[in-house]
Design a protein around this motif. Sequence first.
Motif, PDB file in Angstrom:
ATOM      1  N   GLY A 102       0.801  -1.222   0.000  1.00  0.00           N
ATOM      2  CA  GLY A 102       0.000   0.000   0.000  1.00  0.00           C
ATOM      3  C   GLY A 102       0.831   1.268   0.000  1.00  0.00           C
ATOM      4  N   ASN A 103       2.137   1.140  -0.170  1.00  0.00           N
ATOM      5  CA  ASN A 103       3.054   2.265  -0.071  1.00  0.00           C
ATOM      6  C   ASN A 103       3.751   2.536  -1.392  1.00  0.00           C
ATOM      7  OD1 ASN A 103       2.982   0.662   2.581  1.00  0.00           O
ATOM      8  ND2 ASN A 103       3.696   2.672   3.235  1.00  0.00           N
ATOM      9  N   ALA A 104       4.076   3.802  -1.587  1.00  0.00           N
ATOM     10  CA  ALA A 104       4.938   4.145  -2.713  1.00  0.00           C
ATOM     11  C   ALA A 104       6.368   3.726  -2.375  1.00  0.00           C
ATOM     12  CB  ALA A 104       4.880   5.643  -2.984  1.00  0.00           C
ATOM     13  N   MET A 105       7.132   3.397  -3.426  1.00  0.00           N
ATOM     14  CA  MET A 105       8.523   3.023  -3.276  1.00  0.00           C
ATOM     15  C   MET A 105       9.371   3.930  -4.157  1.00  0.00           C
ATOM     16  SD  MET A 105       8.434   0.341  -1.228  1.00  0.00           S
ATOM     17  CE  MET A 105      10.029  -0.464  -1.474  1.00  0.00           C
ATOM     18  N   GLY A 106      10.611   4.138  -3.750  1.00  0.00           N
ATOM     19  CA  GLY A 106      11.460   5.026  -4.532  1.00  0.00           C
ATOM     20  C   GLY A 106      12.890   4.547  -4.612  1.00  0.00           C
ATOM     21  N   TRP A 107      13.592   5.114  -5.587  1.00  0.00           N
ATOM     22  CA  TRP A 107      15.035   4.928  -5.716  1.00  0.00           C
ATOM     23  C   TRP A 107      15.705   6.296  -5.617  1.00  0.00           C
ATOM     24  CZ3 TRP A 107      17.680   0.414  -5.837  1.00  0.00           C
ATOM     25  CH2 TRP A 107      16.993  -0.750  -6.153  1.00  0.00           C
ATOM     26  N   PHE A 108      16.775   6.317  -4.853  1.00  0.00           N
ATOM     27  CA  PHE A 108      17.589   7.515  -4.710  1.00  0.00           C
ATOM     28  C   PHE A 108      19.035   7.140  -5.016  1.00  0.00           C
ATOM     29  CE2 PHE A 108      14.804  10.657  -2.644  1.00  0.00           C
ATOM     30  CZ  PHE A 108      13.701   9.864  -2.385  1.00  0.00           C
ATOM     31  N   ALA A 156      13.970   2.861  -1.194  1.00  0.00           N
ATOM     32  CA  ALA A 156      13.296   3.423  -0.030  1.00  0.00           C
ATOM     33  C   ALA A 156      11.803   3.165  -0.111  1.00  0.00           C
ATOM     34  CB  ALA A 156      13.557   4.922   0.058  1.00  0.00           C
ATOM     35  N   ALA A 157      11.191   3.032   1.067  1.00  0.00           N
ATOM     36  CA  ALA A 157       9.750   2.834   1.154  1.00  0.00           C
ATOM     37  C   ALA A 157       9.110   4.030   1.828  1.00  0.00           C
ATOM     38  CB  ALA A 157       9.438   1.564   1.935  1.00  0.00           C
ATOM     39  N   SER A 158       8.115   4.584   1.161  1.00  0.00           N
ATOM     40  CA  SER A 158       7.410   5.726   1.733  1.00  0.00           C
ATOM     41  C   SER A 158       6.473   5.266   2.836  1.00  0.00           C
ATOM     42  CB  SER A 158       6.599   6.419   0.636  1.00  0.00           C
ATOM     43  OG  SER A 158       5.734   7.381   1.184  1.00  0.00           O
ATOM     44  N   GLY A 159       6.174   6.177   3.751  1.00  0.00           N
ATOM     45  CA  GLY A 159       5.223   5.850   4.804  1.00  0.00           C
ATOM     46  C   GLY A 159       3.790   6.010   4.360  1.00  0.00           C
ATOM     47  N   PRO A 185      14.053  12.795   0.451  1.00  0.00           N
ATOM     48  CA  PRO A 185      14.375  11.614   1.260  1.00  0.00           C
ATOM     49  C   PRO A 185      13.652  11.576   2.605  1.00  0.00           C
ATOM     50  CG  PRO A 185      16.370  12.505   0.284  1.00  0.00           C
ATOM     51  CD  PRO A 185      15.274  13.492   0.008  1.00  0.00           C
ATOM     52  N   ARG A 186      13.360  12.727   3.182  1.00  0.00           N
ATOM     53  CA  ARG A 186      12.768  12.748   4.516  1.00  0.00           C
ATOM     54  C   ARG A 186      11.353  12.172   4.534  1.00  0.00           C
ATOM     55  NH1 ARG A 186      12.501  18.691   3.709  1.00  0.00           N
ATOM     56  NH2 ARG A 186      10.346  19.271   3.244  1.00  0.00           N
ATOM     57  N   ASN A 187      10.748  12.012   3.370  1.00  0.00           N
ATOM     58  CA  ASN A 187       9.392  11.461   3.307  1.00  0.00           C
ATOM     59  C   ASN A 187       9.377   9.933   3.178  1.00  0.00           C
ATOM     60  OD1 ASN A 187       8.776  14.365   1.490  1.00  0.00           O
ATOM     61  ND2 ASN A 187       7.749  13.913   3.410  1.00  0.00           N
ATOM     62  N   TYR A 188      10.533   9.335   3.245  1.00  0.00           N
ATOM     63  CA  TYR A 188      10.637   7.883   3.164  1.00  0.00           C
ATOM     64  C   TYR A 188      11.084   7.339   4.524  1.00  0.00           C
ATOM     65  CZ  TYR A 188       9.924   8.269  -1.816  1.00  0.00           C
ATOM     66  OH  TYR A 188       9.372   8.526  -3.045  1.00  0.00           O
ATOM     67  N   ASP A 189      10.411   6.287   4.955  1.00  0.00           N
ATOM     68  CA  ASP A 189      10.608   5.775   6.307  1.00  0.00           C
ATOM     69  C   ASP A 189      11.623   4.642   6.395  1.00  0.00           C
ATOM     70  OD1 ASP A 189       7.080   6.138   7.179  1.00  0.00           O
ATOM     71  OD2 ASP A 189       8.714   7.588   7.129  1.00  0.00           O
ATOM     72  N   TYR A 190      11.772   3.894   5.331  1.00  0.00           N
ATOM     73  CA  TYR A 190      12.671   2.735   5.360  1.00  0.00           C
ATOM     74  C   TYR A 190      13.648   2.823   4.192  1.00  0.00           C
ATOM     75  CZ  TYR A 190       9.056   0.894   8.447  1.00  0.00           C
ATOM     76  OH  TYR A 190       8.161   0.721   9.466  1.00  0.00           O
ATOM     77  N   TRP A 191      14.885   2.386   4.480  1.00  0.00           N
ATOM     78  CA  TRP A 191      15.946   2.476   3.478  1.00  0.00           C
ATOM     79  C   TRP A 191      16.745   1.189   3.411  1.00  0.00           C
ATOM     80  CZ3 TRP A 191      16.782   6.745   0.384  1.00  0.00           C
ATOM     81  CH2 TRP A 191      16.026   7.889   0.697  1.00  0.00           C
TER      82      TRP A 191
END
Length: 124
Positions: A31-37, A97-100, A108-114
Amino acid sequence: QVQLVESGGGLVQTGGSLRLSCAASGRSFSGNAMGWFRQAPGKEREFVAAINWSGGSTRYADSVKGRFTISRDIAKSTVYLQMNTLKFEDTAVYYCAASGSRGMFVLPRNYDYWGQGTQVTVSS
């Protein structure tokens, strides 16, 4: 324990391709957005791409648009980053990273897990 584990990094020549994978465990991120940084030496961590909870919507940094593709396999709890036509300036450590929430944020501060990161080196 929540874990994001990246893999697929390595050394590639300019113009080459790599596919990064990010396997999630410990909880569901369906249910979360995911990202790459990515973060190059001496530089701040920067947004590369994000994908929404269903995989139906994506967002890219201008620097990678048209060359990189983010995707996810919800059943496998895995997010991918296909990187084509790689350039020297793509060299960096790449982080998953996984968004909350469901938002595809660029900060980056909007992502909870790395994840721990995987090195991508593009030789000129």
